[in-house]
Design a protein around this motif. Structure first.
Motif, PDB file in Angstrom:
ATOM      1  N   PHE A   1       0.635  -0.936  -0.029  1.00 23.83           N
ATOM      2  CA  PHE A   1      -0.029  -0.292   0.088  1.00 23.83           C
ATOM      3  C   PHE A   1       0.943   1.403   0.048  1.00 23.83           C
ATOM      4  O   PHE A   1       1.608   0.855   0.766  1.00 23.83           O
ATOM      5  CB  PHE A   1      -1.022   0.427   1.013  1.00 23.83           C
ATOM      6  CG  PHE A   1      -1.757   0.993   1.028  1.00 23.83           C
ATOM      7  CD1 PHE A   1      -3.434  -0.020   0.852  1.00 23.83           C
ATOM      8  CD2 PHE A   1      -1.808   2.559   1.774  1.00 23.83           C
ATOM      9  CE1 PHE A   1      -4.426   1.651   1.503  1.00 23.83           C
ATOM     10  CE2 PHE A   1      -2.595   3.254   1.447  1.00 23.83           C
ATOM     11  CZ  PHE A   1      -3.676   2.649   0.836  1.00 23.83           C
ATOM     12  N   ILE A   2       0.415   2.280  -0.805  1.00 25.75           N
ATOM     13  CA  ILE A   2       1.420   3.036  -0.991  1.00 25.75           C
ATOM     14  C   ILE A   2       0.520   4.729  -1.112  1.00 25.75           C
ATOM     15  O   ILE A   2      -0.851   3.966  -1.920  1.00 25.75           O
ATOM     16  CB  ILE A   2       2.765   3.638  -2.394  1.00 25.75           C
ATOM     17  CG1 ILE A   2       1.894   3.131  -3.789  1.00 25.75           C
ATOM     18  CG2 ILE A   2       3.693   3.015  -2.177  1.00 25.75           C
ATOM     19  CD1 ILE A   2       2.409   3.435  -4.345  1.00 25.75           C
TER      20      ILE A   2
ATOM     21  N   PRO B   1       5.700  -7.017  -6.285  1.00 23.09           N
ATOM     22  CA  PRO B   1       4.977  -8.457  -7.097  1.00 23.09           C
ATOM     23  C   PRO B   1       3.260  -8.321  -6.073  1.00 23.09           C
ATOM     24  O   PRO B   1       2.771  -9.110  -6.073  1.00 23.09           O
ATOM     25  CB  PRO B   1       5.678  -9.584  -6.481  1.00 23.09           C
ATOM     26  CG  PRO B   1       6.907  -8.904  -5.671  1.00 23.09           C
ATOM     27  CD  PRO B   1       6.930  -7.635  -5.872  1.00 23.09           C
ATOM     28  N   ARG B   2       3.794  -7.582  -4.780  1.00 22.32           N
ATOM     29  CA  ARG B   2       2.879  -7.462  -3.635  1.00 22.32           C
ATOM     30  C   ARG B   2       1.721  -6.228  -3.263  1.00 22.32           C
ATOM     31  O   ARG B   2       1.273  -5.857  -2.997  1.00 22.32           O
ATOM     32  CB  ARG B   2       2.744  -7.589  -2.334  1.00 22.32           C
ATOM     33  CG  ARG B   2       4.005  -9.025  -2.213  1.00 22.32           C
ATOM     34  CD  ARG B   2       4.488  -9.251  -0.489  1.00 22.32           C
ATOM     35  NE  ARG B   2       4.650 -10.618  -0.413  1.00 22.32           N
ATOM     36  CZ  ARG B   2       4.831 -11.281   0.094  1.00 22.32           C
ATOM     37  NH1 ARG B   2       4.846 -10.346   1.927  1.00 22.32           N
ATOM     38  NH2 ARG B   2       5.575 -12.319   1.162  1.00 22.32           N
ATOM     39  N   LEU B   3       2.341  -5.699  -4.162  1.00 27.11           N
ATOM     40  CA  LEU B   3       1.103  -4.199  -4.732  1.00 27.11           C
ATOM     41  C   LEU B   3      -0.028  -4.245  -5.215  1.00 27.11           C
ATOM     42  O   LEU B   3       0.302  -4.538  -6.434  1.00 27.11           O
ATOM     43  CB  LEU B   3       2.144  -3.077  -5.626  1.00 27.11           C
ATOM     44  CG  LEU B   3       1.379  -1.540  -5.750  1.00 27.11           C
ATOM     45  CD1 LEU B   3       2.311  -0.924  -3.819  1.00 27.11           C
ATOM     46  CD2 LEU B   3       2.232  -0.744  -6.285  1.00 27.11           C
ATOM     47  N   THR B   4      -1.187  -3.689  -3.871  1.00 23.89           N
ATOM     48  CA  THR B   4      -2.302  -4.100  -4.522  1.00 23.89           C
ATOM     49  C   THR B   4      -3.245  -2.685  -3.961  1.00 23.89           C
ATOM     50  O   THR B   4      -4.268  -2.323  -4.316  1.00 23.89           O
ATOM     51  CB  THR B   4      -3.112  -4.894  -3.458  1.00 23.89           C
ATOM     52  OG1 THR B   4      -3.152  -4.685  -1.675  1.00 23.89           O
ATOM     53  CG2 THR B   4      -2.493  -5.904  -3.240  1.00 23.89           C
ATOM     54  N   SER B   5      -2.522  -1.500  -3.435  1.00 21.00           N
ATOM     55  CA  SER B   5      -2.743  -0.135  -3.565  1.00 21.00           C
ATOM     56  C   SER B   5      -2.278   0.905  -3.862  1.00 21.00           C
ATOM     57  O   SER B   5      -1.197   0.707  -3.435  1.00 21.00           O
ATOM     58  CB  SER B   5      -3.810   0.035  -2.182  1.00 21.00           C
ATOM     59  OG  SER B   5      -4.641  -1.255  -1.795  1.00 21.00           O
ATOM     60  N   VAL B   6      -2.996   1.830  -4.721  1.00 17.55           N
ATOM     61  CA  VAL B   6      -2.080   3.192  -5.460  1.00 17.55           C
ATOM     62  C   VAL B   6      -2.645   4.030  -5.353  1.00 17.55           C
ATOM     63  O   VAL B   6      -3.883   4.370  -5.720  1.00 17.55           O
ATOM     64  CB  VAL B   6      -1.399   2.996  -6.261  1.00 17.55           C
ATOM     65  CG1 VAL B   6      -0.822   4.126  -7.066  1.00 17.55           C
ATOM     66  CG2 VAL B   6      -0.126   1.804  -6.397  1.00 17.55           C
ATOM     67  N   PHE B   7      -2.883   4.987  -4.073  1.00 13.64           N
ATOM     68  CA  PHE B   7      -4.284   6.508  -4.202  1.00 13.64           C
ATOM     69  C   PHE B   7      -2.377   7.412  -4.249  1.00 13.64           C
ATOM     70  O   PHE B   7      -1.933   8.178  -3.650  1.00 13.64           O
ATOM     71  CB  PHE B   7      -3.682   6.446  -2.230  1.00 13.64           C
ATOM     72  CG  PHE B   7      -5.283   5.382  -2.532  1.00 13.64           C
ATOM     73  CD1 PHE B   7      -6.163   5.507  -2.412  1.00 13.64           C
ATOM     74  CD2 PHE B   7      -4.357   3.932  -2.011  1.00 13.64           C
ATOM     75  CE1 PHE B   7      -7.300   4.570  -1.981  1.00 13.64           C
ATOM     76  CE2 PHE B   7      -5.048   3.474  -1.523  1.00 13.64           C
ATOM     77  CZ  PHE B   7      -7.238   2.815  -1.700  1.00 13.64           C
ATOM     78  N   VAL B   8      -2.872   8.113  -5.657  1.00  8.14           N
ATOM     79  CA  VAL B   8      -1.892   9.211  -6.067  1.00  8.14           C
ATOM     80  C   VAL B   8      -2.580  11.020  -6.271  1.00  8.14           C
ATOM     81  O   VAL B   8      -3.198  11.685  -7.429  1.00  8.14           O
ATOM     82  CB  VAL B   8      -1.374   9.274  -7.067  1.00  8.14           C
ATOM     83  CG1 VAL B   8       0.362   7.985  -6.241  1.00  8.14           C
ATOM     84  CG2 VAL B   8      -1.411   7.852  -8.145  1.00  8.14           C
TER      85      VAL B   8
ATOM     86  N   SER C   1      -8.539  -2.041   2.592  1.00  9.87           N
ATOM     87  CA  SER C   1      -7.584  -1.829   2.401  1.00  9.87           C
ATOM     88  C   SER C   1      -6.672  -2.741   3.146  1.00  9.87           C
ATOM     89  O   SER C   1      -5.976  -1.498   3.806  1.00  9.87           O
ATOM     90  CB  SER C   1      -6.857  -1.448   1.184  1.00  9.87           C
ATOM     91  OG  SER C   1      -5.970  -2.225   0.508  1.00  9.87           O
ATOM     92  N   SER C   2      -6.171  -4.187   3.538  1.00 12.01           N
ATOM     93  CA  SER C   2      -5.340  -3.875   4.584  1.00 12.01           C
ATOM     94  C   SER C   2      -5.430  -3.358   5.949  1.00 12.01           C
ATOM     95  O   SER C   2      -7.240  -4.182   6.306  1.00 12.01           O
ATOM     96  CB  SER C   2      -3.307  -3.915   3.952  1.00 12.01           C
ATOM     97  OG  SER C   2      -3.031  -4.273   3.307  1.00 12.01           O
ATOM     98  N   ARG C   3      -5.171  -2.781   6.444  1.00 13.27           N
ATOM     99  CA  ARG C   3      -5.225  -2.407   7.403  1.00 13.27           C
ATOM    100  C   ARG C   3      -6.056  -0.499   7.968  1.00 13.27           C
ATOM    101  O   ARG C   3      -5.874  -0.067   8.520  1.00 13.27           O
ATOM    102  CB  ARG C   3      -4.577  -2.021   8.928  1.00 13.27           C
ATOM    103  CG  ARG C   3      -3.355  -3.586   8.646  1.00 13.27           C
ATOM    104  CD  ARG C   3      -1.653  -2.945   9.031  1.00 13.27           C
ATOM    105  NE  ARG C   3      -1.509  -4.589   9.034  1.00 13.27           N
ATOM    106  CZ  ARG C   3      -0.243  -4.740   8.016  1.00 13.27           C
ATOM    107  NH1 ARG C   3      -0.850  -4.355   6.800  1.00 13.27           N
ATOM    108  NH2 ARG C   3      -0.251  -6.401   8.433  1.00 13.27           N
TER     109      ARG C   3
END
Length: 881
Positions: free
Chosen positions: A420-421, A440-447, A676-678
């Motif tokens: 998550f970024i 490989p594990r990136l599920t969430s991108v917020f820009v 998403s995640s936590r």
């Protein structure tokens, strides 16, 4: 047990260890000795069977090994009973449950005891040692009879709707665990409170109530406490020094209160592992010894007024801190160096530190176990984001919004565990690099809220990524909507420059729940396949065609906004399948249809906006009764071709009549909660609202917002007096219609009203003087009517421009230049308290048939005054035989 009883409940259990905890975890374990079960006696079996028959128990999960009954080896009497998520109905005082006098263990949790008060008969089960009634929706107060349960070791009433003061527990001297969290208990915990007479108490949880008092020094008497939570109440003042007596404490939760003063004296609490003091008003410095407490692993000091620094860990006994939250304080010195020594950290939150220097993110390189790093709202040194910088490779979550970053840092390439970024609200330009999607594990991108123009690489650059959630709102993306991976769950791309049609490939995204493409330049039709979504926003594009019927085949849709497009046709009747729908916005299109009375079947609809279309016909329901729509808070149907008149009872039974809608901070339209995640991400709808004479685009529906706008139609007749029932109303616009008659006196009941527009109608009579008492009324417009008499004088009214009253030949007084020449204007009586009582009663009477009969009896008593509008609703008095 008899065969009949065996068909209803399972008589096989493992031995139990009951673990009670507070967030995030608890070390407190309560053990109970369970003997093996035997057959229950016939009288006990009959009582159990009758008890189960009192409820709908069809949902009982009897495969759960913890549900069922134990009986005593020698007597066959029921001694232990546990039923979780089983029962639906009312728990009555004469329930067969209270015939089980030998019960020692009773757990009834997660049931649906409809409108049930806590029966005082629980006090007759005086052999109970364990009583857990959590999460059952019990209402009212805790009966004093519970004080009879002198053998109780564990007592849990958490997660109900209980009110009143702290319960009487003086006789529960053996009590080891007490949980009454997540209720509505109130009042003070003073030194005489029976709570402080429980010498064996080890676990006390009072969080999420309404207790309001100072932090009593008597808490120091409970010196066996291991877990104490007073969070999310209104405890105020300083933490007394007697808290240092609680030397057995392992967890202390005092967050979300009103506590003040310096850091509490906790040096004696050497067993402490969890300490939450966040969201208070503590000030001063943090003791240097804090990070050296031998077992402290979770420390949350966010949102206080702490200054200075934190201490260095002792090299001989390294700190055990794993979770550290320090954001939103007033640290003046450099705190980064000591934090870099906390090598066991897994989560570090340093958001909005208010430091005067940029943070070098490479300080975290020594934190090898770090998984979650939040530096939101700080200035980040650009040198520390270079490709040669080193940050922990175990990072899973990286939050850097509002940090002045100009490009996605290359150091992300090394973070193969990153999930998550968040780089929102920065100054990132150009295109998102292709290498990002190879993580490989990136599920969430917020820009969101940057100046990004697109994606590097081919159109399908995202297809093979592991992406589930993508937010690129408020950037400069151009061209076609990108091809997304099949795993996509959340796609927010509003406020960009995308063109072309919505791609049909979106039909392949079976996991997609939220789609927001508003404020772009999209054309073409709405795809027929978007049926499983929770939220759809396509507003302010150039979409054409009908709103598709096939769009709404499921019950999950909560938000639909297709306003400001070129849509035609009718509202699809398949919307009736959307039982979860809360917001429906179709304004500024070319939809031609009659008013959708059928939408009142949607139990959760709160916002209905049909403005600026070609709707026509009457907006009065057949039978000319109340409109319905019980949950409706925002109702905008302006600038259509609606006709007819409104019955006096039109606004009866609206949810906006509830005074409590505003007491807890009001209506906050939080339509989508995405997890998403936590982390939680909130998406709040953008709505155009006519407010104080201006049409404004609201990115967030206003706190406490309830509005009605039916302006610009052809509606005639009188304005219903029942408008005065809508106590939470903020904005009211009936302008540009053909309303006649007087301005309703009941408007004076709308104490929260801020905007009132009745202009350009055919209203007559005087302006009610009660409007001058509305202290929040910032905008009023009654221009171009047939009003007469003196304009009521009051700060809110005399401060209005002349244009708000012009076009009424008979009006005089400020702010108009015409004076009243000393003549006495016709009286403009404002409603009395008696009127208000009648209004409140009427809201109930119309909603419930029995209330009508009761109301008629009351009317006999208050017959000295019965306003004309009320007569029109309920008719004249009738004598009952």
């Amino acid at each position: 047990m008899t065969t009949m009883s065996e068909s209803r409940m399972r008589l096989h259990f493992l031995s139990l260890v009951l673990l009670c905890c507070v967030s995030p975890s608890s070390s407190f374990t309560f053990k109970y000795d369970y003997s093996s079960f035997v057959a229950c006696g016939p009288h006990q079996s009959q009582a159990l069977t009758e008890f189960m028959n009192e409820f709908d128990s069809s949902h009982c999960n009897l495969s759960d090994p913890f549900n069922g009954v134990w009986c005593d080896n020698s007597t066959g009497a029921v001694t232990k009973l546990r039923l979780s998520d089983c029962l639906s109905g009312t728990l009555k005082p004469n329930s067969s449950l209270f015939r089980l006098h030998h019960l020692r263990f009773l757990v009834l949790i997660d049931n649906n005891f409809i409108s049930s008060s806590l029966p005082s008969e629980f006090g007759s089960l005086n052999r109970l040692e364990v009583l857990n009634l959590s999460n059952n929706s019990f209402v009212s107060h805790v009966p004093s009879s519970f004080n009879n349960l002198s053998f109780l070791l564990l007592f849990d009433l958490s997660h109900n709707e209980l009110t009143g003061s702290f319960p009487l527990v003086r006789n529960l001297t053996k009590l080891s665990l007490l949980k009454i969290s997540n209720n509505h208990l109130s009042g003070a915990l003073n030194p005489s409170c029976s709570l402080f007479e429980l010498p064996h108490l080890r676990y006390l949880d009072l969080e999420y109530n309404n207790f309001s008092s100072s932090f009593s020094s008597e808490f120091g008497n409970l010196n066996r406490l291991e877990v104490l939570s007073l969070s999310s109440n209104d405890f105020f003042g300083q933490v007394p020094p007697t808290v240092s007596n609680l030397t057995s404490l392992t967890e202390l939760y005092l967050h979300h209160d009103q506590l003040t003063g310096s850091f509490p004296r906790l040096q004696n609490l050497t067993m402490l592992s969890v300490l939450h003091l966040n969201d208070n008003h503590f000030s001063g410095t943090i003791p240097s010894s804090l990070v050296n407490m031998p077992f402290l692993s979770d420390l949350d000091l966010r949102v206080n007024d702490f200054t200075g620094s934190i201490g260095f860990p002792n090299s001989s006994t390294p700190s055990r801190l794993e979770y550290l939250y320090l954001g939103q304080n007033h640290f003046e010195g450099k705190i980064i160096e000591p934090i870099s020594k906390l090598t066991n950290l897994k989560i570090l939150e340093l958001a909005f530190l208010n430091t005067s220097y940029p943070i070098d993110i490479s300080f975290s390189s020594s934190l090898k176990s770090l998984m979650h790093l939040d530096l939101s709202g700080n200035s980040i040194s650009s040198d520390s984001l270079g490709s040669k910088s080193v940050i922990p490779t175990n990072l899973e979550i990286l939050l850097l919004p509002g940090c002045g970053i100009i490009e996605l840092p290359n150091i992300l390439k090394k973070l193969e565990k990153l999930e998550f970024i968040d780089f929102s609200d920065n100054r990132i330009k150009g295109k998102i690099p292709e290498w990002l999607w190879n993580l490989p594990r990136l599920t969430s991108v917020f820009v969101p809220n940057n100046s990004i123009t697109g994606f590097k690489g081919p159109m399908d650059v995202l297809v093979n990524s592991s992406l589930k959630n993508l937010d690129i709102e408020k950037n400069c993306f151009e061209g076609a909507i990108p091809i997304l991976p099949l795993s996509i769950n959340f796609f927010e791309a509003s406020y960009n420059r995308f063109t072309g049609s919505i791609p049909l490939s979106i039909c392949n995204y079976r996991s997609l729940t939220l789609l927001k493409l508003s404020n772009n330049n999209l054309t073409g039709p709405i795809p027929q396949c978007l049926s499983n979504l929770t939220a759809v926003s396509l507003r302010k594009n150039n979409l054409e065609g009908n709103i598709p019927e096939a769009f709404y085949t499921g019950a999950s849709l909560q938000t639909l906004d297709v306003g400001h497009n070129l849509l035609t046709g009718k509202l699809p009747r398949s919307l009736l399948n959307c039982s979860s729908l809360e917001l429906l916005v179709v304004d500024h299109n070319r939809i031609k249809d009659t008013f959708p009375f059928w939408l009142k079947a949607l139990p959760n609809l709160q916002v209905l906006i049909l403005s600026s279309n070609k709707f026509y016909g009457s907006i009065s329901p057949p039978g000319r009764g109340p409109l319905g729509f019980p949950e409706l808070r925002i109702f905008e149907i302006s600038d259509n071709k609606f006709t007819g008149s409104l019955p006096t009872s039109y606004f009866v039974n609206w949810k906006a009549t509830s005074l409590t809608m505003n007491e807890d901070g009001g209506l906050y339209m939080e339509y989508i909660k995405f997890t998403s995640s936590r982390l939680y991400y909130n998406s709040l709808e953008v709505i155009d609202l006519q407010y104080k004479g201006l049409r404004m685009e609201q990115e967030r529906v206003l706190t406490s917002y309830a509005a009605i706008d039916i302006s610009g139609n052809r509606i005639e007749g009188q304005i219903p007096e029942s408008i005065g029932l809508l106590k939470a109303l903020i904005a009211f616009n009936f302008s540009n219609n053909f309303f006649t008659g007087h301005i309703p006196l009941s408007l004076a009941n709308l104490k929260k009203l801020e905007s009132l527009d009745l202009s350009r109608n055919q209203l007559s009579g005087t302006i009610p003087s009660g409007l001058g008492t509305l202290s929040f009324l910032a905008y009023i417009n009654v221009s171009h009517n047939h009003l007469k008499g003196e304009i009521p004088q009051g700060t809110q009214i005399t401060g209005q421009p002349k244009s708000s009253f012009e076009g009424n030949a008979g009006l005089c007084g400020l702010p108009l230049q015409e004076t009243c020449f000393g003549t006495i204007a016709p009286p403009t009586r404002q409603p009395s308290e008696e009127d208000e009582e009648v209004l409140n009663w009427k809201g109930v009477a119309i909603g419930y048939g029995v209330g009508v009969l009761f109301g008629l009896a009351i009317m006999q008593v208050i017959a000295s005054y019965k306003p004309e509008w009320l007569v029109k609703i309920i008719g004249p008095n009738k004598r009952r035989n």
